[in-house]
Design a protein around this motif. Sequence first.
Motif, PDB file in Angstrom:
ATOM      1  N   VAL A   1     -17.200 -18.678  19.269  1.00  9.60           N
ATOM      2  CA  VAL A   1     -17.959 -17.936  20.278  1.00  9.60           C
ATOM      3  C   VAL A   1     -18.631 -18.921  21.237  1.00  9.60           C
ATOM      4  N   ALA A   2     -19.204 -19.992  20.698  1.00 14.19           N
ATOM      5  CA  ALA A   2     -19.857 -20.997  21.537  1.00 14.19           C
ATOM      6  C   ALA A   2     -18.838 -21.678  22.456  1.00 14.19           C
ATOM      7  N   LEU A   3     -17.668 -21.974  21.929  1.00 15.08           N
ATOM      8  CA  LEU A   3     -16.602 -22.578  22.733  1.00 15.08           C
ATOM      9  C   LEU A   3     -16.190 -21.645  23.860  1.00 15.08           C
ATOM     10  N   ARG A   4     -15.945 -20.394  23.527  1.00 14.36           N
ATOM     11  CA  ARG A   4     -15.553 -19.411  24.541  1.00 14.36           C
ATOM     12  C   ARG A   4     -16.634 -19.277  25.609  1.00 14.36           C
ATOM     13  N   ASP A   5     -17.893 -19.226  25.185  1.00 16.12           N
ATOM     14  CA  ASP A   5     -18.997 -19.072  26.132  1.00 16.12           C
ATOM     15  C   ASP A   5     -19.133 -20.293  27.028  1.00 16.12           C
TER      16      ASP A   5
ATOM     17  N   ILE B   1     -18.444 -22.574  32.474  1.00 15.45           N
ATOM     18  CA  ILE B   1     -17.915 -23.605  33.369  1.00 15.45           C
ATOM     19  C   ILE B   1     -16.938 -22.990  34.371  1.00 15.45           C
ATOM     20  N   LEU B   2     -16.031 -22.176  33.867  1.00 14.99           N
ATOM     21  CA  LEU B   2     -15.007 -21.607  34.747  1.00 14.99           C
ATOM     22  C   LEU B   2     -15.583 -20.570  35.694  1.00 14.99           C
ATOM     23  N   ASP B   3     -16.530 -19.765  35.231  1.00 13.56           N
ATOM     24  CA  ASP B   3     -17.177 -18.787  36.116  1.00 13.56           C
ATOM     25  C   ASP B   3     -17.902 -19.488  37.261  1.00 13.56           C
ATOM     26  N   ASP B   4     -18.594 -20.578  36.953  1.00 13.72           N
ATOM     27  CA  ASP B   4     -19.355 -21.302  37.978  1.00 13.72           C
ATOM     28  C   ASP B   4     -18.451 -21.874  39.071  1.00 13.72           C
ATOM     29  N   ALA B   5     -17.209 -22.186  38.730  1.00 11.14           N
ATOM     30  CA  ALA B   5     -16.318 -22.872  39.672  1.00 11.14           C
ATOM     31  C   ALA B   5     -15.299 -21.960  40.349  1.00 11.14           C
ATOM     32  N   THR B   6     -15.259 -20.678  39.956  1.00 13.01           N
ATOM     33  CA  THR B   6     -14.160 -19.849  40.444  1.00 13.01           C
ATOM     34  C   THR B   6     -14.596 -18.522  41.045  1.00 13.01           C
TER      35      THR B   6
END
Length: 123
Positions: free
Chosen positions: A10-14, A19-24
Amino acid sequence: MDFTLSEDQVALRDLAARILDDATGDDALRAFADSGRPYDDKLWKTLADAGLLGLGLSESAGGMGLGMIDLGLLLEEQGRTLAPVPLVPTLLAGWALDAHGTVGQWAWLPRLLSGEALLTVAI
């Protein structure tokens, strides 16, 4: 069977999602599409700095030594966000080098982990 994700998963997914939400966001993806670049090198470096490029590599190679479910969580987030980074070819090639490479080929693994190198496999 229990298909519940572990706390670490869960921590890995989050982490990947953050990271991906911030950049995309929409504006970022439009700017990338207009840039003509083959991939988002800044995002690639961010993924490397977070250790996510070493998910499937063994600990002896400097990676996390995680498995397919963990890799799937990262790839799911990439797909959800349409992140323009070459995760599949690079991580697959890294796995192949880690498991079956020669000593000389293993020299590529630190470059993969740092985000300096993009790798691929030929089948």
